[in-house]
Design a protein around this motif. Sequence first.
Motif, PDB file in Angstrom:
ATOM      1  N   LEU A  79      55.500  57.144  26.535  1.00  0.00           N
ATOM      2  CA  LEU A  79      55.476  57.103  27.997  1.00  0.00           C
ATOM      3  C   LEU A  79      56.859  56.750  28.531  1.00  0.00           C
ATOM      4  CD1 LEU A  79      52.167  55.162  28.760  1.00  0.00           C
ATOM      5  CD2 LEU A  79      52.517  57.631  28.686  1.00  0.00           C
ATOM      6  N   ARG A  80      57.312  57.500  29.496  1.00  0.00           N
ATOM      7  CA  ARG A  80      58.584  57.177  30.147  1.00  0.00           C
ATOM      8  C   ARG A  80      58.389  56.149  31.262  1.00  0.00           C
ATOM      9  NH1 ARG A  80      62.945  60.516  29.125  1.00  0.00           N
ATOM     10  NH2 ARG A  80      62.530  62.449  27.981  1.00  0.00           N
ATOM     11  N   HIS A  81      57.219  56.147  31.884  1.00  0.00           N
ATOM     12  CA  HIS A  81      56.951  55.252  33.013  1.00  0.00           C
ATOM     13  C   HIS A  81      55.582  54.599  32.826  1.00  0.00           C
ATOM     14  CE1 HIS A  81      60.449  56.883  35.101  1.00  0.00           C
ATOM     15  NE2 HIS A  81      60.009  58.088  34.791  1.00  0.00           N
ATOM     16  N   PRO A  82      55.521  53.520  32.070  1.00  0.00           N
ATOM     17  CA  PRO A  82      54.235  52.856  31.819  1.00  0.00           C
ATOM     18  C   PRO A  82      53.517  52.391  33.085  1.00  0.00           C
ATOM     19  CG  PRO A  82      55.921  52.059  30.304  1.00  0.00           C
ATOM     20  CD  PRO A  82      56.629  52.896  31.317  1.00  0.00           C
ATOM     21  N   LEU A  83      54.282  52.096  34.145  1.00  0.00           N
ATOM     22  CA  LEU A  83      53.651  51.645  35.384  1.00  0.00           C
ATOM     23  C   LEU A  83      52.749  52.720  35.991  1.00  0.00           C
ATOM     24  CD1 LEU A  83      56.421  49.622  37.250  1.00  0.00           C
ATOM     25  CD2 LEU A  83      54.367  48.756  36.152  1.00  0.00           C
ATOM     26  N   VAL A  84      53.087  53.990  35.768  1.00  0.00           N
ATOM     27  CA  VAL A  84      52.253  55.070  36.295  1.00  0.00           C
ATOM     28  C   VAL A  84      50.879  55.020  35.637  1.00  0.00           C
ATOM     29  CG1 VAL A  84      51.976  57.574  36.412  1.00  0.00           C
ATOM     30  CG2 VAL A  84      54.199  56.548  36.873  1.00  0.00           C
ATOM     31  N   ARG A  85      50.864  54.875  34.321  1.00  0.00           N
ATOM     32  CA  ARG A  85      49.577  54.787  33.618  1.00  0.00           C
ATOM     33  C   ARG A  85      48.812  53.543  34.046  1.00  0.00           C
ATOM     34  NH1 ARG A  85      46.893  52.385  29.754  1.00  0.00           N
ATOM     35  NH2 ARG A  85      45.412  53.621  28.517  1.00  0.00           N
ATOM     36  N   ARG A  86      49.518  52.443  34.201  1.00  0.00           N
ATOM     37  CA  ARG A  86      48.861  51.202  34.607  1.00  0.00           C
ATOM     38  C   ARG A  86      48.185  51.352  35.966  1.00  0.00           C
ATOM     39  NH1 ARG A  86      52.725  46.177  34.581  1.00  0.00           N
ATOM     40  NH2 ARG A  86      53.112  47.107  32.523  1.00  0.00           N
ATOM     41  N   GLN A  87      48.860  52.040  36.887  1.00  0.00           N
ATOM     42  CA  GLN A  87      48.282  52.254  38.210  1.00  0.00           C
ATOM     43  C   GLN A  87      47.053  53.156  38.132  1.00  0.00           C
ATOM     44  OE1 GLN A  87      48.895  50.881  41.096  1.00  0.00           O
ATOM     45  NE2 GLN A  87      47.310  52.099  42.094  1.00  0.00           N
ATOM     46  N   LEU A  88      47.121  54.201  37.318  1.00  0.00           N
ATOM     47  CA  LEU A  88      45.970  55.081  37.135  1.00  0.00           C
ATOM     48  C   LEU A  88      44.785  54.317  36.550  1.00  0.00           C
ATOM     49  CD1 LEU A  88      47.690  58.286  35.694  1.00  0.00           C
ATOM     50  CD2 LEU A  88      46.578  58.062  37.920  1.00  0.00           C
ATOM     51  N   LEU A  89      45.052  53.476  35.578  1.00  0.00           N
ATOM     52  CA  LEU A  89      43.986  52.699  34.952  1.00  0.00           C
ATOM     53  C   LEU A  89      43.336  51.750  35.951  1.00  0.00           C
ATOM     54  CD1 LEU A  89      42.496  52.025  32.337  1.00  0.00           C
ATOM     55  CD2 LEU A  89      44.261  50.331  31.847  1.00  0.00           C
ATOM     56  N   GLN A  90      44.154  51.100  36.767  1.00  0.00           N
ATOM     57  CA  GLN A  90      43.614  50.177  37.765  1.00  0.00           C
ATOM     58  C   GLN A  90      42.762  50.907  38.792  1.00  0.00           C
ATOM     59  OE1 GLN A  90      43.958  46.728  37.733  1.00  0.00           O
ATOM     60  NE2 GLN A  90      42.333  46.947  39.250  1.00  0.00           N
ATOM     61  N   SER A  91      43.226  52.075  39.240  1.00  0.00           N
ATOM     62  CA  SER A  91      42.467  52.857  40.218  1.00  0.00           C
ATOM     63  C   SER A  91      41.132  53.305  39.646  1.00  0.00           C
ATOM     64  CB  SER A  91      43.284  54.074  40.665  1.00  0.00           C
ATOM     65  OG  SER A  91      44.466  53.676  41.324  1.00  0.00           O
ATOM     66  N   ALA A  92      41.138  53.702  38.372  1.00  0.00           N
ATOM     67  CA  ALA A  92      39.891  54.143  37.736  1.00  0.00           C
ATOM     68  C   ALA A  92      38.907  52.990  37.605  1.00  0.00           C
ATOM     69  CB  ALA A  92      40.197  54.740  36.364  1.00  0.00           C
ATOM     70  N   ARG A  93      39.374  51.852  37.156  1.00  0.00           N
ATOM     71  CA  ARG A  93      38.473  50.713  36.968  1.00  0.00           C
ATOM     72  C   ARG A  93      37.996  50.122  38.282  1.00  0.00           C
ATOM     73  NH1 ARG A  93      41.483  47.641  31.853  1.00  0.00           N
ATOM     74  NH2 ARG A  93      40.789  49.127  30.248  1.00  0.00           N
ATOM     75  N   ASP A  94      38.804  50.272  39.333  1.00  0.00           N
ATOM     76  CA  ASP A  94      38.391  49.760  40.643  1.00  0.00           C
ATOM     77  C   ASP A  94      37.136  50.449  41.161  1.00  0.00           C
ATOM     78  OD1 ASP A  94      40.326  47.852  40.805  1.00  0.00           O
ATOM     79  OD2 ASP A  94      41.646  48.962  42.156  1.00  0.00           O
ATOM     80  N   THR A  95      36.889  51.678  40.716  1.00  0.00           N
ATOM     81  CA  THR A  95      35.698  52.390  41.182  1.00  0.00           C
ATOM     82  C   THR A  95      34.410  51.715  40.718  1.00  0.00           C
ATOM     83  OG1 THR A  95      35.588  53.848  39.232  1.00  0.00           O
ATOM     84  CG2 THR A  95      36.951  54.576  41.083  1.00  0.00           C
ATOM     85  N   LEU A  96      34.495  50.856  39.724  1.00  0.00           N
ATOM     86  CA  LEU A  96      33.307  50.213  39.163  1.00  0.00           C
ATOM     87  C   LEU A  96      33.003  48.870  39.809  1.00  0.00           C
ATOM     88  CD1 LEU A  96      33.957  50.979  35.388  1.00  0.00           C
ATOM     89  CD2 LEU A  96      32.587  52.294  37.021  1.00  0.00           C
ATOM     90  N   ARG A  97      33.822  48.446  40.731  1.00  0.00           N
ATOM     91  CA  ARG A  97      33.567  47.167  41.391  1.00  0.00           C
ATOM     92  C   ARG A  97      32.301  47.248  42.232  1.00  0.00           C
ATOM     93  NH1 ARG A  97      38.556  45.262  44.701  1.00  0.00           N
ATOM     94  NH2 ARG A  97      38.455  47.432  45.375  1.00  0.00           N
ATOM     95  N   PRO A  98      31.384  46.296  42.089  1.00  0.00           N
ATOM     96  CA  PRO A  98      30.131  46.338  42.857  1.00  0.00           C
ATOM     97  C   PRO A  98      30.340  46.307  44.363  1.00  0.00           C
ATOM     98  CG  PRO A  98      29.989  44.757  41.047  1.00  0.00           C
ATOM     99  CD  PRO A  98      31.429  45.171  41.136  1.00  0.00           C
ATOM    100  N   ASP A 149      39.188  59.572  41.717  1.00  0.00           N
ATOM    101  CA  ASP A 149      39.131  58.392  40.859  1.00  0.00           C
ATOM    102  C   ASP A 149      37.792  58.323  40.122  1.00  0.00           C
ATOM    103  OD1 ASP A 149      41.660  57.577  41.579  1.00  0.00           O
ATOM    104  OD2 ASP A 149      40.973  56.238  43.168  1.00  0.00           O
ATOM    105  N   ALA A 150      36.719  58.674  40.825  1.00  0.00           N
ATOM    106  CA  ALA A 150      35.402  58.677  40.189  1.00  0.00           C
ATOM    107  C   ALA A 150      35.357  59.686  39.045  1.00  0.00           C
ATOM    108  CB  ALA A 150      34.324  58.996  41.223  1.00  0.00           C
ATOM    109  N   SER A 151      35.960  60.849  39.252  1.00  0.00           N
ATOM    110  CA  SER A 151      35.967  61.884  38.213  1.00  0.00           C
ATOM    111  C   SER A 151      36.699  61.400  36.971  1.00  0.00           C
ATOM    112  CB  SER A 151      36.636  63.158  38.746  1.00  0.00           C
ATOM    113  OG  SER A 151      35.948  63.661  39.873  1.00  0.00           O
ATOM    114  N   VAL A 152      37.817  60.724  37.163  1.00  0.00           N
ATOM    115  CA  VAL A 152      38.595  60.233  36.028  1.00  0.00           C
ATOM    116  C   VAL A 152      37.782  59.249  35.199  1.00  0.00           C
ATOM    117  CG1 VAL A 152      40.571  58.801  35.393  1.00  0.00           C
ATOM    118  CG2 VAL A 152      40.862  60.645  37.042  1.00  0.00           C
TER     119      VAL A 152
END
Length: 318
Positions: free
Chosen positions: A237-256, A267-270
């Motif tokens: 990865l050249r820009h780990p922060l990009v992946r980190r942001q994607l991961l956070q956005s994906a997991r945020d969809t699961l917040r009750p 985000d839901a699709s991912v």
Amino acid sequence: MSRRTTEAAGVGRRGARLPAGPAGVGGGGTGWGGSGRGGTARSRRWRIVALGNGWSGVGRSGEGMREGQGVARGNGRGVGRTGGGTRDGQSVAFGGGRAGGSRSGRVVALGKGRVPEALGARLFLLAYDPERGRLTGRGKLGKVLRAAVLVELQLSGNVVDDGRRARVVDGVVPGDPLVADVLEELRAVGPRRWRYWIDRRGGATVRRVRDQLERDHLIKVEPRRVLGIFPADRITLRHPLVRRQLLQSARDTLRPSRVVSRVDLRDASVVVLAATADLRTVLTKEQRARHKDRLAQLAVRVGPAVPALKKSLQQHQY
């Protein structure tokens, strides 16, 4: 709507609250040279600016907002952060700042990297394991990316479900070359079951997504040989922060606290496709079990590509 606090801390004066929302509550600061704390943004239409000036100031704004705009500046060694979880808004970063999380479909700057718009590119990055330094799930990644392209076509209105078959209709012309090529495949062959399209050309799809990410300078691909014989690629990865942001956005969809019907479909699709394929770089086994019901609700929104992907993976026993 969830409540978030907007802060401006560091040397300098507190970030200003602009009076665009009738239900916002602002707190007080200590003036020049002290730290200040903004209030909770309850209004659906806010525009908040946070300034963090000086040697180690931090400015943060726009987190959790729905239809507003967040802008942050970070001067000197300060950090500017904006847009964590904005919806239908705009995230902007200045200087050495960072922006991310915009759910309006815009490309968001993260340092020198850019969050890719295509679902396939996002899933490719999320399948990368930063701790082990390699791409995971290679055997099933092609099917996952093909399913992502089908979801992309459905979201753009180019494909509809017609009796459990993917049928092409007139929609927005895809800007992504891979998505456009798959659309032409569907148009040439005619309506077929969703799984038929998921099972086709998985390896070629992975290579095309990888090559596009390399052209966008998000990954680095280096040829190597396994045991000195078999050709392979080393991906970093050249820009780990990009992946980190994607991961956070994906997991945020699961917040009750987030209503399922209001979760951004991209985000839901991912997160749903990743969970269906058991990509543990996105969700662990325990997280999948804990959020089983919510994932099922999100899968209904994502559409028929999800059960088709599940059947295809089960058939091949991945």
